[in-house]
Design an enzyme around this catalytic site. Sequence first.
Site, PDB file in Angstrom:
ATOM      1  N   GLY A  10       0.825  -1.207   0.000  1.00  0.00           N
ATOM      2  CA  GLY A  10       0.000   0.000   0.000  1.00  0.00           C
ATOM      3  C   GLY A  10       0.857   1.255   0.000  1.00  0.00           C
ATOM      4  N   THR A  12       1.808   3.121  -2.442  1.00  0.00           N
ATOM      5  CA  THR A  12       1.651   4.076  -3.550  1.00  0.00           C
ATOM      6  C   THR A  12       0.725   5.234  -3.192  1.00  0.00           C
ATOM      7  OG1 THR A  12      -0.201   2.826  -4.513  1.00  0.00           O
ATOM      8  CG2 THR A  12       2.023   2.277  -5.287  1.00  0.00           C
ATOM      9  N   GLY A  14      -1.336   7.616   0.359  1.00  0.00           N
ATOM     10  CA  GLY A  14      -1.679   7.817   1.764  1.00  0.00           C
ATOM     11  C   GLY A  14      -0.532   7.626   2.738  1.00  0.00           C
ATOM     12  N   ILE A  15      -0.806   6.904   3.803  1.00  0.00           N
ATOM     13  CA  ILE A  15       0.165   6.712   4.884  1.00  0.00           C
ATOM     14  C   ILE A  15       1.411   5.968   4.382  1.00  0.00           C
ATOM     15  CG2 ILE A  15       0.528   5.500   7.083  1.00  0.00           C
ATOM     16  CD1 ILE A  15      -2.538   6.007   7.640  1.00  0.00           C
ATOM     17  N   SER A 138      -5.802   0.082  13.383  1.00  0.00           N
ATOM     18  CA  SER A 138      -6.703   1.242  13.422  1.00  0.00           C
ATOM     19  C   SER A 138      -7.211   1.423  14.845  1.00  0.00           C
ATOM     20  CB  SER A 138      -7.895   0.957  12.504  1.00  0.00           C
ATOM     21  OG  SER A 138      -8.949   1.861  12.747  1.00  0.00           O
ATOM     22  N   TYR A 151     -14.627  -4.269   9.380  1.00  0.00           N
ATOM     23  CA  TYR A 151     -13.332  -3.556   9.390  1.00  0.00           C
ATOM     24  C   TYR A 151     -12.712  -3.657  10.783  1.00  0.00           C
ATOM     25  CZ  TYR A 151      -9.951   0.293   9.030  1.00  0.00           C
ATOM     26  OH  TYR A 151      -8.807   1.055   9.042  1.00  0.00           O
TER      27      TYR A 151
HETATM   28  P1  NAD Z   1      -4.936   4.620   1.044  1.00  0.00           P
HETATM   29  O1  NAD Z   1      -6.167   4.142   0.375  1.00  0.00           O
HETATM   30  O2  NAD Z   1      -4.316   5.879   0.591  1.00  0.00           O
HETATM   31  O3  NAD Z   1      -3.808   3.495   1.054  1.00  0.00           O
HETATM   32  C1  NAD Z   1      -4.063   2.136   1.079  1.00  0.00           C
HETATM   33  C2  NAD Z   1      -3.370   1.539  -0.110  1.00  0.00           C
HETATM   34  O4  NAD Z   1      -3.448   0.125  -0.033  1.00  0.00           O
HETATM   35  C3  NAD Z   1      -4.018   1.960  -1.442  1.00  0.00           C
HETATM   36  O5  NAD Z   1      -3.026   2.438  -2.321  1.00  0.00           O
HETATM   37  C4  NAD Z   1      -4.615   0.670  -1.934  1.00  0.00           C
HETATM   38  O6  NAD Z   1      -4.705   0.589  -3.345  1.00  0.00           O
HETATM   39  C5  NAD Z   1      -3.640  -0.344  -1.353  1.00  0.00           C
HETATM   40  N1  NAD Z   1      -4.188  -1.683  -1.313  1.00  0.00           N
HETATM   41  C6  NAD Z   1      -5.383  -2.069  -0.830  1.00  0.00           C
HETATM   42  N2  NAD Z   1      -5.553  -3.380  -1.029  1.00  0.00           N
HETATM   43  C7  NAD Z   1      -4.438  -3.825  -1.652  1.00  0.00           C
HETATM   44  C8  NAD Z   1      -4.031  -5.079  -2.129  1.00  0.00           C
HETATM   45  N3  NAD Z   1      -4.816  -6.150  -2.016  1.00  0.00           N
HETATM   46  N4  NAD Z   1      -2.813  -5.201  -2.712  1.00  0.00           N
HETATM   47  C9  NAD Z   1      -2.008  -4.117  -2.840  1.00  0.00           C
HETATM   48  N5  NAD Z   1      -2.348  -2.887  -2.415  1.00  0.00           N
HETATM   49  C10 NAD Z   1      -3.559  -2.749  -1.829  1.00  0.00           C
HETATM   50  O7  NAD Z   1      -5.345   4.729   2.591  1.00  0.00           O
HETATM   51  P2  NAD Z   1      -4.486   4.973   3.907  1.00  0.00           P
HETATM   52  O8  NAD Z   1      -5.371   5.754   4.772  1.00  0.00           O
HETATM   53  O9  NAD Z   1      -3.120   5.433   3.607  1.00  0.00           O
HETATM   54  O10 NAD Z   1      -4.453   3.491   4.499  1.00  0.00           O
HETATM   55  C11 NAD Z   1      -3.265   2.838   4.895  1.00  0.00           C
HETATM   56  C12 NAD Z   1      -3.580   1.889   6.050  1.00  0.00           C
HETATM   57  O11 NAD Z   1      -3.950   2.674   7.188  1.00  0.00           O
HETATM   58  C13 NAD Z   1      -4.746   0.940   5.788  1.00  0.00           C
HETATM   59  O12 NAD Z   1      -4.422  -0.323   6.281  1.00  0.00           O
HETATM   60  C14 NAD Z   1      -5.889   1.560   6.574  1.00  0.00           C
HETATM   61  O13 NAD Z   1      -6.839   0.597   6.977  1.00  0.00           O
HETATM   62  C15 NAD Z   1      -5.126   2.135   7.752  1.00  0.00           C
HETATM   63  N6  NAD Z   1      -5.840   3.192   8.446  1.00  0.00           N
HETATM   64  C16 NAD Z   1      -6.155   4.334   7.813  1.00  0.00           C
HETATM   65  C17 NAD Z   1      -6.845   5.310   8.510  1.00  0.00           C
HETATM   66  C18 NAD Z   1      -7.237   6.595   7.869  1.00  0.00           C
HETATM   67  O14 NAD Z   1      -8.055   7.325   8.463  1.00  0.00           O
HETATM   68  N7  NAD Z   1      -6.724   6.970   6.718  1.00  0.00           N
HETATM   69  C19 NAD Z   1      -7.198   5.115   9.856  1.00  0.00           C
HETATM   70  C20 NAD Z   1      -6.838   3.922  10.477  1.00  0.00           C
HETATM   71  C21 NAD Z   1      -6.155   2.960   9.761  1.00  0.00           C
END
Ligand code: NAD
Length: 246
Positions: A10, A12, A14-15, A138, A151
């Site tokens: 993941g 590419t 966000g986090i 989370s 979730y």
């Molecule tokens: P995001 O959507 O920007 O990043 C998640 C990435 O994971 C995306 O690029 C998505 O395409 C990739 N991904 C999903 N399934 C995949 C797969 N099967 N194979 C390869 N890549 C895959 O969102 P984010 O907020 O950066 O999330 C990152 C992590 O943080 C996640 O696990 C999310 O559950 C967790 N999280 C996020 C938040 C929030 O508020 N943003 C809060 C708590 C936890």
Amino acid sequence: MEEKRGVISGGTSGIGLAAAKLLVRDGAHVFIVGRDDQKGAAALAELTEGKGRADYVQADVSTLEGCRKVAEIVGHHDGKVDFLVNCAGRYKEQPIDEITESEYDAMMNANVKSTIFLTKTMIPLFSENQPSIVNIASDAALEGNYGCAVYAASKGAVVAFTRAAALDLSPWVRVNCICPGDVDTPLVQKQLEEGGYTMASMASIYPLGRIGRPEEVAHMICSVLSPLNGFMTGAILSVDGGLTAK
Ligand code: NAD
């Protein structure tokens, strides 16, 4: 993290992308894993513009085949791995009486199966240099949240897996988990659109009065990965603006 080499699923957006930027800036070689080549190319361009070392691997880590593909590419020419960030994830709200089997499978595969099988496939590649894994769960793993039971269950599993893996892999590999609250990423933007909330209403439940920035979670990821944190394993760390500080 200079000279360290590792993988961010993941990575590419966000986090994950924010963590990749910090690690590359710090001198690490980062393999970002995602499913979408266009997103991967754009992320890679951002990462390497400062001459940093990064590669994009196209793989779906919710399948064992995808995890094996990552290991094969990263392990090519006996490449060793010093860190793994299990950050790929999926979020969707569904009332319990509307949960479908296909959504359950998609959620569990994206959040739990990916974490377990990417960890498993990386084990033969881990270096002797006290490698480090960070799993992203989370706040929903730690206390009840409305409308997202599957979730929450999936992220609770990530917390439990972290603790068990920390024991199984000690003293060789450190395994820790970060539990972010809401963070302004594409995942949350989608949640706002689908859930019909506003950013202001989301922010209002936070003691710090706002949601998080990806860089703020990324800093914690880098800190936990760092060898300076060599005595930390099996820890579950909140980065959530005080949301769970009750
Ligand atoms: P995001 O959507 O920007 O990043 C998640 C990435 O994971 C995306 O690029 C998505 O395409 C990739 N991904 C999903 N399934 C995949 C797969 N099967 N194979 C390869 N890549 C895959 O969102 P984010 O907020 O950066 O999330 C990152 C992590 O943080 C996640 O696990 C999310 O559950 C967790 N999280 C996020 C938040 C929030 O508020 N943003 C809060 C708590 C936890």
